[in-house]
Design an enzyme around this catalytic site. Sequence first.
Site, mmCIF file in Angstrom:
data_model
loop_
_atom_site.group_PDB
_atom_site.id
_atom_site.type_symbol
_atom_site.label_atom_id
_atom_site.label_comp_id
_atom_site.label_asym_id
_atom_site.label_seq_id
_atom_site.Cartn_x
_atom_site.Cartn_y
_atom_site.Cartn_z
ATOM 1 N N ASP A 8 -65.007 6.326 -27.020
ATOM 2 C CA ASP A 8 -63.856 5.899 -27.830
ATOM 3 C C ASP A 8 -64.013 4.410 -28.115
ATOM 4 O O ASP A 8 -63.690 3.930 -29.199
ATOM 5 C CB ASP A 8 -62.530 6.068 -27.066
ATOM 6 N N GLU B 292 -52.771 13.650 -12.804
ATOM 7 C CA GLU B 292 -52.233 14.199 -14.056
ATOM 8 C C GLU B 292 -51.315 15.362 -13.684
ATOM 9 O O GLU B 292 -51.720 16.289 -12.965
ATOM 10 C CB GLU B 292 -53.355 14.674 -14.977
ATOM 11 N N HIS C 136 -52.639 18.874 -14.217
ATOM 12 C CA HIS C 136 -53.746 19.246 -13.335
ATOM 13 C C HIS C 136 -53.213 19.672 -11.962
ATOM 14 O O HIS C 136 -53.732 20.605 -11.351
ATOM 15 C CB HIS C 136 -54.734 18.088 -13.175
ATOM 16 N N ASP D 47 -55.215 24.374 -20.123
ATOM 17 C CA ASP D 47 -54.639 23.032 -19.971
ATOM 18 C C ASP D 47 -53.812 22.718 -21.218
ATOM 19 O O ASP D 47 -54.351 22.562 -22.313
ATOM 20 C CB ASP D 47 -55.808 22.043 -19.825
ATOM 21 N N ASP E 218 -51.290 20.173 -21.757
ATOM 22 C CA ASP E 218 -50.944 18.787 -22.121
ATOM 23 C C ASP E 218 -49.672 18.708 -22.957
ATOM 24 O O ASP E 218 -49.624 18.044 -23.999
ATOM 25 C CB ASP E 218 -52.122 18.114 -22.846
ATOM 26 N N ASP F 290 -50.787 11.679 -21.104
ATOM 27 C CA ASP F 290 -51.958 12.433 -21.582
ATOM 28 C C ASP F 290 -51.433 13.715 -22.239
ATOM 29 O O ASP F 290 -51.564 14.808 -21.692
ATOM 30 C CB ASP F 290 -52.927 12.724 -20.430
ATOM 31 N N HIS G 187 -62.304 6.477 -23.417
ATOM 32 C CA HIS G 187 -63.595 6.999 -22.976
ATOM 33 C C HIS G 187 -64.633 5.994 -23.473
ATOM 34 O O HIS G 187 -64.375 5.262 -24.435
ATOM 35 C CB HIS G 187 -63.864 8.391 -23.566
HETATM 36 C C1 XLS Z 1 -58.751 16.363 -19.311
HETATM 37 C C2 XLS Z 1 -58.398 15.032 -18.854
HETATM 38 C C3 XLS Z 1 -58.979 13.931 -19.693
HETATM 39 C C4 XLS Z 1 -58.956 12.667 -18.907
HETATM 40 C C5 XLS Z 1 -59.767 11.529 -19.415
HETATM 41 O O1 XLS Z 1 -58.239 17.387 -18.916
HETATM 42 O O2 XLS Z 1 -57.012 14.911 -18.737
HETATM 43 O O3 XLS Z 1 -58.294 13.806 -20.883
HETATM 44 O O4 XLS Z 1 -57.642 12.245 -18.723
HETATM 45 O O5 XLS Z 1 -61.095 11.737 -19.319
HETATM 46 MG MG MG Z 2 -55.882 13.253 -18.099
#
Ligand code: XLS
Ligand code: MG
Length: 346
Positions: A54, A212, A215, A250, A252, A285, A51
């Site tokens: 970051d 992703e 997502h 979410d 991950d 991610d 980011h």
């Molecule tokens: C959030 C996203 C985020 C992006 C980067 O849900 O996955 O982490 O990958 O901004």
């Molecule tokens: Mg992501």
Amino acid sequence: MAKSPRYRFCVGPWNFSEGRDPYGPETRPAQSFDWKLAALKELGFDGMMFHDDDAVPEIDSKSPAQVLKEAKELRKRLDGEGIKAEMVAPRLWFHPNTIDGAYTSNDPKQRRYAVDRSKQTIDIARVLGTDLVVLWLAREGTYLRESKDGRRSTDLLVEALDAMLAHDKRIRLAIEPKPNEPMDHAYIPTIGHALAIAGLAKDPSRVGCLIESAHAILAGLDPADEIDFAMAFGKLWSLHLNDQNGLKFDQDKPFGSANLRVAFNQVRVLERTGYGKNGEFVCFDVHPFRTTKPEHALKHLSNSRETFERLVEKARSFPEKAAQKLVADRNYQDLDQLVLNHLMGT
Ligand code: XLS
Ligand code: MG
């Protein structure tokens, strides 16, 4: 571990997270950037995603010149370690100016902040040596339908994309769709939406997408189909592999953790469509479970990679001929079992 030389792996600093959730604080100590970089090297990864903040912490309190100076120092650091910056993404969901959205905020001053900050992100990307800017449109959407005009929001998003494309003629924008969280309904919830809005931009060839897994699953879609669809447009420029157990927050999770077959099918289409051949990275991610002890804080990354590598082997050794015979005979019953047996190793 199996070898799959075609792929390059990467991860972001936020993936070394500390276990905080909406109901409780961190469960592991925060680590410095240097620690994360060393961990990434130890894991044998090739790139890092960033980011904007970051790359340059506390970015809003720094002058443009200072931001670029720090970005240059980071580039030196990364070059010295042989690590590539895969992408830079404007973090448009923390700052008070983005409470009501960024590019689609109802307040024109705040929309300007979002576009200016995105242009700065592009400047940082240039310094870090990547042409890829990722847009996770976190707060572009609504909590309640009546608060925004969806048609106008679409126009505002296109305007923002055009402003970014005009700022630097070499930059490519990869939209990372997510259907919800933090919003109730996001404006660009799927890859279909991302690619459709790309077509409205002044230079559609420089607007693509990032998929992703979690997502896609949150949108009720199969990530493998999303990958195939984006690859048909030549627009899959990055990938966030992880996993998600149904329609919840979410998660991950580590890649393959919730549904190994869905993970296998993602790897299979990556192999089939040649993802990575133009230098695209495989990014994980993923986050550690909140229960993870500090001494196990890298396992979600090494485990995701191990699962990925093993599924590459599974994709390469898939009994394709036998499968095609069953397809020709419309014997999907046995095709189903063939896949399960292959995954179970029998
Ligand atoms: C959030 C996203 C985020 C992006 C980067 O849900 O996955 O982490 O990958 O901004
Ligand atoms: Mg992501």
